[in-house]
Design a protein around this motif. Structure first.
Motif, PDB file in Angstrom:
ATOM      1  N   LEU A 129     -11.716   4.155 -26.622  1.00 37.44           N
ATOM      2  CA  LEU A 129     -12.064   2.888 -25.985  1.00 37.44           C
ATOM      3  C   LEU A 129     -10.854   1.979 -25.866  1.00 37.44           C
ATOM      4  N   HIS A 130     -10.791   1.253 -24.770  1.00 42.27           N
ATOM      5  CA  HIS A 130      -9.926   0.084 -24.650  1.00 42.27           C
ATOM      6  C   HIS A 130     -10.854  -1.111 -24.491  1.00 42.27           C
ATOM      7  N   LEU A 131     -10.726  -2.068 -25.386  1.00 42.03           N
ATOM      8  CA  LEU A 131     -11.589  -3.242 -25.357  1.00 42.03           C
ATOM      9  C   LEU A 131     -10.890  -4.387 -24.639  1.00 42.03           C
ATOM     10  N   LYS A 132     -11.475  -4.836 -23.550  1.00 39.60           N
ATOM     11  CA  LYS A 132     -10.989  -6.037 -22.885  1.00 39.60           C
ATOM     12  C   LYS A 132     -12.118  -6.647 -22.074  1.00 39.60           C
ATOM     13  N   GLN A 133     -11.942  -7.908 -21.711  1.00 34.61           N
ATOM     14  CA  GLN A 133     -12.919  -8.611 -20.905  1.00 34.61           C
ATOM     15  C   GLN A 133     -12.279  -9.185 -19.650  1.00 34.61           C
ATOM     16  N   VAL A 134     -13.141  -9.422 -18.648  1.00 35.28           N
ATOM     17  CA  VAL A 134     -12.720  -9.909 -17.338  1.00 35.28           C
ATOM     18  C   VAL A 134     -13.337 -11.277 -17.078  1.00 35.28           C
ATOM     19  N   ASP A 135     -12.536 -12.178 -16.520  1.00 38.53           N
ATOM     20  CA  ASP A 135     -13.028 -13.483 -16.098  1.00 38.53           C
ATOM     21  C   ASP A 135     -13.810 -13.299 -14.795  1.00 38.53           C
ATOM     22  N   PRO A 136     -15.126 -13.570 -14.794  1.00 32.08           N
ATOM     23  CA  PRO A 136     -15.930 -13.318 -13.590  1.00 32.08           C
ATOM     24  C   PRO A 136     -15.465 -14.113 -12.368  1.00 32.08           C
ATOM     25  N   GLU A 137     -14.968 -15.328 -12.579  1.00 33.10           N
ATOM     26  CA  GLU A 137     -14.519 -16.143 -11.444  1.00 33.10           C
ATOM     27  C   GLU A 137     -13.279 -15.548 -10.799  1.00 33.10           C
ATOM     28  N   VAL A 138     -12.339 -15.094 -11.619  1.00 28.08           N
ATOM     29  CA  VAL A 138     -11.137 -14.467 -11.069  1.00 28.08           C
ATOM     30  C   VAL A 138     -11.505 -13.160 -10.380  1.00 28.08           C
ATOM     31  N   ARG A 139     -12.409 -12.407 -11.002  1.00 31.99           N
ATOM     32  CA  ARG A 139     -12.836 -11.145 -10.389  1.00 31.99           C
ATOM     33  C   ARG A 139     -13.450 -11.390  -9.014  1.00 31.99           C
ATOM     34  N   ALA A 140     -14.250 -12.440  -8.871  1.00 27.10           N
ATOM     35  CA  ALA A 140     -14.867 -12.759  -7.581  1.00 27.10           C
ATOM     36  C   ALA A 140     -13.808 -13.100  -6.537  1.00 27.10           C
ATOM     37  N   LYS A 141     -12.775 -13.805  -6.942  1.00 31.04           N
ATOM     38  CA  LYS A 141     -11.680 -14.148  -6.030  1.00 31.04           C
ATOM     39  C   LYS A 141     -10.927 -12.884  -5.615  1.00 31.04           C
ATOM     40  N   VAL A 142     -10.682 -12.000  -6.561  1.00 31.03           N
ATOM     41  CA  VAL A 142      -9.994 -10.740  -6.280  1.00 31.03           C
ATOM     42  C   VAL A 142     -10.782  -9.930  -5.254  1.00 31.03           C
ATOM     43  N   GLU A 143     -12.087  -9.842  -5.465  1.00 28.85           N
ATOM     44  CA  GLU A 143     -12.931  -9.060  -4.559  1.00 28.85           C
ATOM     45  C   GLU A 143     -12.968  -9.687  -3.168  1.00 28.85           C
ATOM     46  N   ALA A 144     -13.086 -10.999  -3.117  1.00 28.38           N
ATOM     47  CA  ALA A 144     -13.180 -11.688  -1.826  1.00 28.38           C
ATOM     48  C   ALA A 144     -11.890 -11.579  -1.018  1.00 28.38           C
ATOM     49  N   GLU A 145     -10.740 -11.589  -1.716  1.00 27.51           N
ATOM     50  CA  GLU A 145      -9.443 -11.609  -1.034  1.00 27.51           C
ATOM     51  C   GLU A 145      -8.702 -10.275  -1.116  1.00 27.51           C
ATOM     52  N   ASP A 146      -9.322  -9.268  -1.758  1.00 28.41           N
ATOM     53  CA  ASP A 146      -8.714  -7.938  -1.920  1.00 28.41           C
ATOM     54  C   ASP A 146      -7.302  -8.060  -2.505  1.00 28.41           C
ATOM     55  N   LEU A 147      -7.196  -8.785  -3.622  1.00 27.15           N
ATOM     56  CA  LEU A 147      -5.898  -9.028  -4.247  1.00 27.15           C
ATOM     57  C   LEU A 147      -5.448  -7.817  -5.059  1.00 27.15           C
ATOM     58  N   PRO A 148      -4.150  -7.545  -5.111  1.00 29.86           N
ATOM     59  CA  PRO A 148      -3.650  -6.456  -5.954  1.00 29.86           C
ATOM     60  C   PRO A 148      -3.792  -6.790  -7.427  1.00 29.86           C
ATOM     61  N   PHE A 149      -3.799  -5.762  -8.249  1.00 31.31           N
ATOM     62  CA  PHE A 149      -4.080  -5.933  -9.673  1.00 31.31           C
ATOM     63  C   PHE A 149      -3.061  -6.836 -10.363  1.00 31.31           C
ATOM     64  N   GLY A 150      -1.788  -6.684 -10.047  1.00 27.11           N
ATOM     65  CA  GLY A 150      -0.774  -7.513 -10.689  1.00 27.11           C
ATOM     66  C   GLY A 150      -1.008  -8.990 -10.448  1.00 27.11           C
ATOM     67  N   GLU A 151      -1.372  -9.345  -9.231  1.00 23.13           N
ATOM     68  CA  GLU A 151      -1.660 -10.743  -8.931  1.00 23.13           C
ATOM     69  C   GLU A 151      -2.900 -11.210  -9.680  1.00 23.13           C
ATOM     70  N   VAL A 168       0.847  -1.189   0.000  1.00 20.11           N
ATOM     71  CA  VAL A 168       0.000   0.000   0.000  1.00 20.11           C
ATOM     72  C   VAL A 168       0.883   1.240   0.000  1.00 20.11           C
ATOM     73  N   LEU A 169       0.726   2.058  -1.018  1.00 17.17           N
ATOM     74  CA  LEU A 169       1.568   3.238  -1.208  1.00 17.17           C
ATOM     75  C   LEU A 169       0.928   4.514  -0.675  1.00 17.17           C
ATOM     76  N   GLU A 170      -0.383   4.541  -0.625  1.00 20.46           N
ATOM     77  CA  GLU A 170      -1.106   5.683  -0.087  1.00 20.46           C
ATOM     78  C   GLU A 170      -2.542   5.263   0.178  1.00 20.46           C
ATOM     79  N   ASP A 171      -3.317   6.141   0.810  1.00 20.81           N
ATOM     80  CA  ASP A 171      -4.710   5.834   1.112  1.00 20.81           C
ATOM     81  C   ASP A 171      -5.473   5.545  -0.185  1.00 20.81           C
TER      82      ASP A 171
END
Length: 301
Positions: free
Chosen positions: A210-232, A119-122
Protein backbone atom coordinates in the motif's frame (compact mmCIF):
# COMPACT_ATOMS: atom_id res chain seq x y z
CA UNK A 1 -4.34 -11.33 12.48
CA UNK A 2 -3.36 -8.68 9.97
CA UNK A 3 -0.35 -6.44 10.41
CA UNK A 4 -0.27 -3.13 8.54
CA UNK A 5 3.32 -1.89 8.83
CA UNK A 6 3.25 1.86 8.32
CA UNK A 7 6.33 3.69 7.03
CA UNK A 8 7.20 6.72 4.94
CA UNK A 9 9.21 7.52 1.83
CA UNK A 10 11.42 10.17 0.21
CA UNK A 11 8.38 11.26 -1.80
CA UNK A 12 6.86 12.67 1.40
CA UNK A 13 9.93 14.90 1.65
CA UNK A 14 9.45 16.25 -1.88
CA UNK A 15 11.94 13.89 -3.55
CA UNK A 16 11.24 12.94 -7.17
CA UNK A 17 14.74 12.72 -8.65
CA UNK A 18 18.08 11.11 -7.79
CA UNK A 19 19.75 14.52 -7.59
CA UNK A 20 18.02 17.90 -7.55
CA UNK A 21 19.02 21.11 -5.77
CA UNK A 22 15.38 21.74 -4.77
CA UNK A 23 15.26 18.49 -2.80
CA UNK A 24 16.11 17.70 0.81
CA UNK A 25 19.56 16.03 1.12
CA UNK A 26 19.30 12.34 1.87
CA UNK A 27 20.90 12.66 5.29
CA UNK A 28 18.28 15.17 6.39
CA UNK A 29 15.50 12.95 5.05
CA UNK A 30 16.81 9.97 7.01
CA UNK A 31 17.22 12.02 10.19
CA UNK A 32 13.74 13.49 9.92
CA UNK A 33 11.84 10.35 8.94
CA UNK A 34 13.31 8.66 12.01
CA UNK A 35 12.50 11.69 14.18
CA UNK A 36 8.89 11.56 12.95
CA UNK A 37 8.57 8.06 14.43
CA UNK A 38 8.72 5.88 11.32
CA UNK A 39 10.92 2.79 11.10
CA UNK A 40 10.25 1.64 7.52
CA UNK A 41 11.21 3.57 4.37
CA UNK A 42 11.58 3.11 0.61
CA UNK A 43 14.61 3.82 -1.57
CA UNK A 44 12.93 6.56 -3.58
CA UNK A 45 14.55 7.38 -6.95
CA UNK A 46 17.55 5.13 -7.48
CA UNK A 47 20.62 7.16 -6.57
CA UNK A 48 18.96 9.46 -4.04
CA UNK A 49 19.97 7.24 -1.13
CA UNK A 50 23.46 5.68 -1.24
CA UNK A 51 23.70 2.85 -3.78
CA UNK A 52 26.57 1.14 -1.96
CA UNK A 53 24.84 -1.59 0.10
CA UNK A 54 27.19 -1.33 3.07
CA UNK A 55 26.94 2.46 3.28
CA UNK A 56 23.16 2.32 3.02
CA UNK A 57 22.96 -0.45 5.62
CA UNK A 58 25.10 1.58 8.00
CA UNK A 59 23.08 4.77 7.50
CA UNK A 60 19.80 2.96 8.08
CA UNK A 61 21.09 1.13 11.16
CA UNK A 62 22.41 4.35 12.68
CA UNK A 63 18.84 5.67 12.71
CA UNK A 64 17.03 2.40 13.52
CA UNK A 65 15.46 2.37 10.04
CA UNK A 66 14.63 -0.56 7.75
CA UNK A 67 13.88 -0.78 4.03
CA UNK A 68 10.58 -2.12 2.73
CA UNK A 69 11.01 -1.61 -1.03
CA UNK A 70 12.72 -0.01 -3.97
CA UNK A 71 10.92 1.87 -6.73
CA UNK A 72 11.33 1.90 -10.52
CA UNK A 73 9.40 2.94 -13.64
CA UNK A 74 8.53 0.77 -16.65
CA UNK A 75 7.49 1.27 -20.29
CA UNK A 76 7.07 -2.35 -21.30
CA UNK A 77 4.34 -1.61 -23.85
CA UNK A 78 6.94 0.01 -26.10
CA UNK A 79 8.97 -1.92 -28.68
CA UNK A 80 12.36 -3.28 -27.60
CA UNK A 81 11.87 -2.01 -24.04
CA UNK A 82 12.77 -5.15 -22.10
CA UNK A 83 16.53 -4.60 -21.85
CA UNK A 84 16.29 -0.98 -20.70
CA UNK A 85 13.59 -1.71 -18.12
CA UNK A 86 15.33 -4.81 -16.77
CA UNK A 87 18.62 -2.93 -16.41
CA UNK A 88 16.96 -0.35 -14.15
CA UNK A 89 14.93 -2.90 -12.24
CA UNK A 90 17.95 -5.12 -11.67
CA UNK A 91 19.90 -2.26 -10.08
CA UNK A 92 16.99 -1.47 -7.78
CA UNK A 93 16.18 -5.11 -6.96
CA UNK A 94 19.82 -5.92 -6.20
CA UNK A 95 20.22 -2.98 -3.80
CA UNK A 96 16.84 -3.56 -2.19
CA UNK A 97 17.60 -7.21 -1.49
CA UNK A 98 21.12 -6.41 -0.25
CA UNK A 99 19.78 -4.21 2.55
CA UNK A 100 16.89 -6.46 3.52
CA UNK A 101 14.00 -5.12 1.43
CA UNK A 102 11.49 -7.59 0.04
CA UNK A 103 9.54 -5.62 -2.58
CA UNK A 104 10.06 -3.50 -5.69
CA UNK A 105 7.29 -1.05 -6.52
CA UNK A 106 6.97 -0.81 -10.32
CA UNK A 107 5.29 2.30 -11.74
CA UNK A 108 4.15 2.84 -15.35
CA UNK A 109 5.86 5.75 -17.06
CA UNK A 110 3.54 8.66 -17.82
CA UNK A 111 2.18 9.41 -21.27
CA UNK A 112 2.73 13.13 -20.76
CA UNK A 113 5.54 15.01 -19.08
CA UNK A 114 4.65 15.67 -15.43
CA UNK A 115 6.14 19.17 -15.40
CA UNK A 116 5.52 20.58 -18.87
CA UNK A 117 2.39 18.64 -19.78
CA UNK A 118 3.93 17.73 -23.15
CA UNK A 119 2.14 14.74 -24.64
CA UNK A 120 4.73 12.02 -25.16
CA UNK A 121 2.51 9.30 -26.57
CA UNK A 122 -1.15 8.32 -26.95
CA UNK A 123 -2.94 8.18 -23.60
CA UNK A 124 -4.59 4.86 -24.55
CA UNK A 125 -2.83 1.58 -25.26
CA UNK A 126 -3.74 -0.70 -28.15
CA UNK A 127 -4.73 -4.31 -27.31
CA UNK A 128 -1.27 -5.44 -28.45
CA UNK A 129 0.41 -2.89 -26.18
CA UNK A 130 -1.68 -4.11 -23.26
CA UNK A 131 -0.50 -7.66 -23.96
CA UNK A 132 3.12 -6.52 -24.09
CA UNK A 133 2.84 -4.60 -20.83
CA UNK A 134 1.17 -7.43 -18.94
CA UNK A 135 3.41 -10.12 -20.41
CA UNK A 136 6.52 -8.04 -19.77
CA UNK A 137 5.54 -7.50 -16.16
CA UNK A 138 5.00 -11.23 -15.69
CA UNK A 139 8.53 -11.84 -16.95
CA UNK A 140 10.00 -9.05 -14.84
CA UNK A 141 8.21 -10.16 -11.70
CA UNK A 142 9.41 -13.73 -12.19
CA UNK A 143 12.99 -12.66 -12.93
CA UNK A 144 13.34 -10.30 -9.97
CA UNK A 145 11.90 -12.86 -7.56
CA UNK A 146 13.94 -15.79 -8.83
CA UNK A 147 17.20 -13.81 -8.97
CA UNK A 148 16.87 -11.47 -5.98
CA UNK A 149 13.94 -12.74 -3.91
CA UNK A 150 11.96 -9.49 -4.15
CA UNK A 151 8.28 -9.23 -5.07
CA UNK A 152 6.95 -6.96 -7.82
CA UNK A 153 4.15 -4.67 -6.63
CA UNK A 154 2.58 -2.71 -9.48
CA UNK A 155 1.60 0.89 -8.77
CA UNK A 156 -1.16 2.51 -10.87
CA UNK A 157 -0.32 6.16 -11.51
CA UNK A 158 -1.99 9.33 -12.72
CA UNK A 159 -1.26 10.29 -16.35
CA UNK A 160 -0.12 6.73 -17.08
CA UNK A 161 -1.77 3.88 -18.97
CA UNK A 162 -2.67 2.06 -15.76
CA UNK A 163 -4.61 4.77 -14.00
CA UNK A 164 -8.38 4.29 -13.71
CA UNK A 165 -10.12 1.54 -11.79
CA UNK A 166 -11.09 -0.09 -15.09
CA UNK A 167 -7.47 -0.12 -16.26
CA UNK A 168 -6.31 -1.51 -12.92
CA UNK A 169 -8.69 -4.45 -13.37
CA UNK A 170 -7.50 -4.93 -16.94
CA UNK A 171 -3.89 -5.02 -15.77
CA UNK A 172 -4.62 -7.46 -12.96
CA UNK A 173 -6.57 -9.73 -15.30
CA UNK A 174 -3.55 -9.92 -17.60
CA UNK A 175 -0.87 -10.59 -14.99
CA UNK A 176 0.17 -13.59 -12.94
CA UNK A 177 -0.54 -13.25 -9.18
CA UNK A 178 2.39 -15.52 -8.44
CA UNK A 179 4.82 -12.83 -9.60
CA UNK A 180 2.91 -9.54 -9.93
CA UNK A 181 0.55 -7.96 -7.43
CA UNK A 182 -0.82 -4.54 -6.66
CA UNK A 183 0.68 -1.62 -4.82
CA UNK A 184 -2.62 0.08 -4.04
CA UNK A 185 -1.83 3.79 -4.01
CA UNK A 186 -4.93 5.20 -2.40
CA UNK A 187 -4.26 8.74 -3.64
CA UNK A 188 -3.66 7.88 -7.28
CA UNK A 189 -6.74 5.66 -7.37
CA UNK A 190 -8.91 8.46 -5.97
CA UNK A 191 -7.21 11.08 -8.18
CA UNK A 192 -8.19 9.00 -11.22
CA UNK A 193 -11.79 8.60 -10.05
CA UNK A 194 -11.48 5.06 -8.73
CA UNK A 195 -12.89 3.36 -5.64
CA UNK A 196 -10.19 1.89 -3.39
CA UNK A 197 -12.66 -0.17 -1.37
CA UNK A 198 -14.12 -1.69 -4.53
CA UNK A 199 -10.65 -2.75 -5.72
CA UNK A 200 -9.90 -4.35 -2.35
CA UNK A 201 -13.25 -6.17 -2.42
CA UNK A 202 -12.87 -7.37 -6.01
CA UNK A 203 -9.22 -8.45 -5.82
CA UNK A 204 -8.41 -9.08 -2.14
CA UNK A 205 -5.77 -11.63 -3.08
CA UNK A 206 -3.85 -9.10 -5.21
CA UNK A 207 -3.26 -6.47 -2.50
CA UNK A 208 0.47 -6.87 -1.94
CA UNK A 209 1.52 -3.41 -0.79
CA UNK A 210 0.00 0.00 0.00
CA UNK A 211 0.87 3.63 -0.54
CA UNK A 212 -1.22 5.80 1.75
CA UNK A 213 -2.12 9.25 0.51
CA UNK A 214 -5.14 11.50 0.15
CA UNK A 215 -6.39 13.84 -2.57
CA UNK A 216 -7.92 17.29 -2.22
CA UNK A 217 -11.34 16.95 -3.92
CA UNK A 218 -11.40 20.60 -5.03
CA UNK A 219 -8.02 20.37 -6.72
CA UNK A 220 -9.00 17.06 -8.29
CA UNK A 221 -12.14 18.68 -9.75
CA UNK A 222 -10.04 21.48 -11.25
CA UNK A 223 -7.60 18.94 -12.72
CA UNK A 224 -10.44 16.99 -14.31
CA UNK A 225 -12.16 20.09 -15.67
CA UNK A 226 -8.97 21.54 -17.19
CA UNK A 227 -7.14 18.25 -17.99
CA UNK A 228 -4.08 19.44 -16.06
CA UNK A 229 -0.86 17.39 -16.01
CA UNK A 230 0.05 15.62 -12.80
CA UNK A 231 3.03 17.82 -11.95
CA UNK A 232 0.89 20.94 -12.07
CA UNK A 233 -1.75 19.23 -9.96
CA UNK A 234 0.85 18.44 -7.31
CA UNK A 235 2.00 22.06 -7.25
CA UNK A 236 -1.63 23.06 -6.69
CA UNK A 237 -1.78 20.75 -3.66
CA UNK A 238 -3.61 17.78 -5.16
CA UNK A 239 -2.11 15.44 -2.59
CA UNK A 240 -2.92 16.53 0.95
CA UNK A 241 -2.25 15.24 4.43
CA UNK A 242 -4.93 13.12 6.10
CA UNK A 243 -7.65 13.62 7.14
CA UNK A 244 -8.08 16.60 4.81
CA UNK A 245 -8.85 14.65 1.64
CA UNK A 246 -10.14 11.43 0.11
CA UNK A 247 -10.32 8.48 0.47
CA UNK A 248 -11.40 8.23 4.09
CA UNK A 249 -8.63 6.34 5.88
CA UNK A 250 -10.35 4.42 8.72
CA UNK A 251 -12.66 2.30 6.49
CA UNK A 252 -9.82 1.68 4.05
CA UNK A 253 -7.46 0.49 6.79
CA UNK A 254 -10.27 -1.60 8.27
CA UNK A 255 -10.87 -3.27 4.89
CA UNK A 256 -7.16 -4.13 4.63
CA UNK A 257 -7.13 -5.42 8.21
CA UNK A 258 -9.96 -7.79 7.33
CA UNK A 259 -7.83 -9.37 4.60
CA UNK A 260 -5.73 -11.10 7.23
CA UNK A 261 -2.39 -10.18 5.64
CA UNK A 262 0.98 -8.77 6.67
CA UNK A 263 1.41 -5.73 4.43
CA UNK A 264 3.47 -2.56 4.20
CA UNK A 265 1.56 0.74 4.08
CA UNK A 266 3.98 3.49 3.11
CA UNK A 267 2.87 7.09 3.55
CA UNK A 268 3.45 9.11 0.39
CA UNK A 269 2.46 12.72 -0.04
CA UNK A 270 3.51 14.04 -3.43
CA UNK A 271 4.65 17.63 -2.95
CA UNK A 272 7.51 18.37 -5.30
CA UNK A 273 8.92 20.94 -4.94
CA UNK A 274 8.36 21.90 -1.32
CA UNK A 275 10.01 24.09 1.36
CA UNK A 276 12.67 22.17 3.27
CA UNK A 277 10.93 22.71 6.61
CA UNK A 278 7.48 21.53 5.47
CA UNK A 279 7.76 17.70 5.45
CA UNK A 280 8.70 16.89 9.05
CA UNK A 281 5.66 18.42 10.80
CA UNK A 282 3.35 16.91 8.17
CA UNK A 283 4.97 13.50 8.70
CA UNK A 284 4.54 13.81 12.46
CA UNK A 285 0.88 14.80 12.20
CA UNK A 286 0.19 12.02 9.69
CA UNK A 287 1.74 9.39 11.94
CA UNK A 288 -0.36 10.63 14.86
CA UNK A 289 -3.49 10.62 12.75
CA UNK A 290 -2.99 7.10 11.38
CA UNK A 291 -2.33 5.85 14.88
CA UNK A 292 -5.60 7.40 16.03
CA UNK A 293 -7.80 5.68 13.42
CA UNK A 294 -8.62 2.83 15.79
CA UNK A 295 -7.30 0.02 13.59
CA UNK A 296 -5.50 -2.56 15.78
CA UNK A 297 -3.47 -3.92 12.85
CA UNK A 298 -1.68 -0.59 12.28
CA UNK A 299 1.93 -0.81 13.48
CA UNK A 300 4.88 1.59 13.30
CA UNK A 301 7.60 -0.98 14.04
Amino acid sequence: MSTIRVGSAPDSWGVWFPDDPQQTPHTRFLDEVAAAGYRWIELGPYGYLPTDPQQLTDELAARDLKLSAGTVFEHLHQDDSWGAVWSQIEDVAKLTAAVGGTHVVVIPEMWRHPATGEVLEDRNLTPEQWRKKAGGMNELGKAMFEKYGVRAQYHPHADSHVDTEENVYRFLDGTDPEFVNLCLDTGHISYCGGDNLAIIAKHPDRIGYLHLKQVDPEVRAKVEAEDLPFGEAVRLGAMTEPPRGIPDMPPLLEAVEQLGIDVFAIVEQDMYPCPADAPLPIAQRTRTYLGSCGIPAVRFV
